[in-house]
Design a protein around this motif. Structure first.
Motif, PDB file in Angstrom:
ATOM      1  N   UNK A 168       1.202   2.285  -0.099  1.00 21.00           N
ATOM      2  CA  UNK A 168       0.713   1.576  -1.277  1.00 21.00           C
ATOM      3  C   UNK A 168       1.841   0.773  -1.933  1.00 21.00           C
ATOM      4  N   UNK A 169       3.025   1.397  -2.095  1.00 22.00           N
ATOM      5  CA  UNK A 169       4.135   0.697  -2.742  1.00 22.00           C
ATOM      6  C   UNK A 169       4.710  -0.396  -1.848  1.00 22.00           C
ATOM      7  N   UNK A 170       4.725  -0.178  -0.543  1.00 24.74           N
ATOM      8  CA  UNK A 170       5.168  -1.245   0.365  1.00 24.74           C
ATOM      9  C   UNK A 170       4.215  -2.434   0.286  1.00 24.74           C
ATOM     10  N   UNK A 171       2.917  -2.154   0.186  1.00 18.64           N
ATOM     11  CA  UNK A 171       1.924  -3.211   0.056  1.00 18.64           C
ATOM     12  C   UNK A 171       2.133  -3.981  -1.249  1.00 18.64           C
ATOM     13  N   UNK A 172       2.399  -3.264  -2.343  1.00 22.55           N
ATOM     14  CA  UNK A 172       2.654  -3.940  -3.624  1.00 22.55           C
ATOM     15  C   UNK A 172       3.872  -4.853  -3.515  1.00 22.55           C
ATOM     16  N   UNK A 193       4.992  -6.253  -0.808  1.00 21.04           N
ATOM     17  CA  UNK A 193       4.606  -7.405   0.022  1.00 21.04           C
ATOM     18  C   UNK A 193       3.791  -8.420  -0.771  1.00 21.04           C
ATOM     19  N   UNK A 194       2.931  -7.934  -1.659  1.00 19.13           N
ATOM     20  CA  UNK A 194       2.133  -8.848  -2.483  1.00 19.13           C
ATOM     21  C   UNK A 194       3.020  -9.677  -3.402  1.00 19.13           C
ATOM     22  N   UNK A 195       4.033  -9.030  -3.991  1.00 24.93           N
ATOM     23  CA  UNK A 195       4.953  -9.768  -4.870  1.00 24.93           C
ATOM     24  C   UNK A 195       5.758 -10.775  -4.054  1.00 24.93           C
ATOM     25  N   UNK A 196       6.217 -10.368  -2.871  1.00 24.05           N
ATOM     26  CA  UNK A 196       6.944 -11.305  -2.014  1.00 24.05           C
ATOM     27  C   UNK A 196       6.051 -12.478  -1.625  1.00 24.05           C
TER      28      UNK A 196
END
Length: 166
Positions: free
Chosen positions: A77-81, A83-86
């Motif tokens: 979940x945090x890796x996905x977040x 990636x979304x910011x990137x």
């Protein structure tokens, strides 16, 4: 003759450990930092033993312990977040090409995830998001990425207003 063969085998084993760590391109830096020589061919058997034990220790630190499903879910979940910011910043990863994300996370400002020994030997984060193995580290990275994104948006807005005035 036996000693030279043993040294050769240890040198090969050290190279295998570096390959497993993904640090083969830093071999010269590691050897020079430890013993001040340019090549592993200039090392004694005892010096190779020191490098091998150090590499084994780092390899052991890189092996992730078995995680419970909840912890694994939080990491994803945090890796996905992150990636979304990137992605909002224009740094986009595709399933086959993570080079943009890995390049961004190899910048100096994100090297706090590495151990002091790795930093001292000149190693940089080449694993991208997977170098961040703890939820707390990913939360810290997320906040750092959000701060960078927000600052970039503010600067872009100011430039747009300035352009409209002229």
């Amino acid at each position: 003759m036996i000693n030279q063969e043993t040294v050769k085998q240890k040198r090969q084993y050290f190279h295998q450990l570096l390959l497993a760590l993904g640090e083969e391109r830093y071999k010269e830096v590691i050897v020079e930092a430890h013993f001040g020589v340019c090549s592993t061919k200039e090392l004694s058997e005892k010096q190779l033993d020191i490098l091998i034990s150090d590499a084994k220790k780092r390899l052991g630190n890189n092996q992730q312990p078995k995680q419970d499903p909840e912890s694994s879910k939080m990491l994803r979940m945090w890796r996905n977040k992150c990636l979304l910011v990137l992605n909002e910043r224009g740094i986009i990863a595709s399933p086959k090409d993570w080079s943009a994300v890995n390049q961004e996370l190899s910048k100096k400002q994100f090297q706090w995830v590495l151990s002091p020994a790795q930093l001292a030997s000149g190693i940089t984060n080449h694993k991208g998001l997977y170098a961040f193995r703890k939820v707390d580290d990913l939360k810290k990275l997320f906040k750092q990425l959000c701060s960078i994104r927000d600052n970039e948006q503010i600067k872009a807005k100011e430039l747009k207003e300035l352009a409209l005035k002229n």
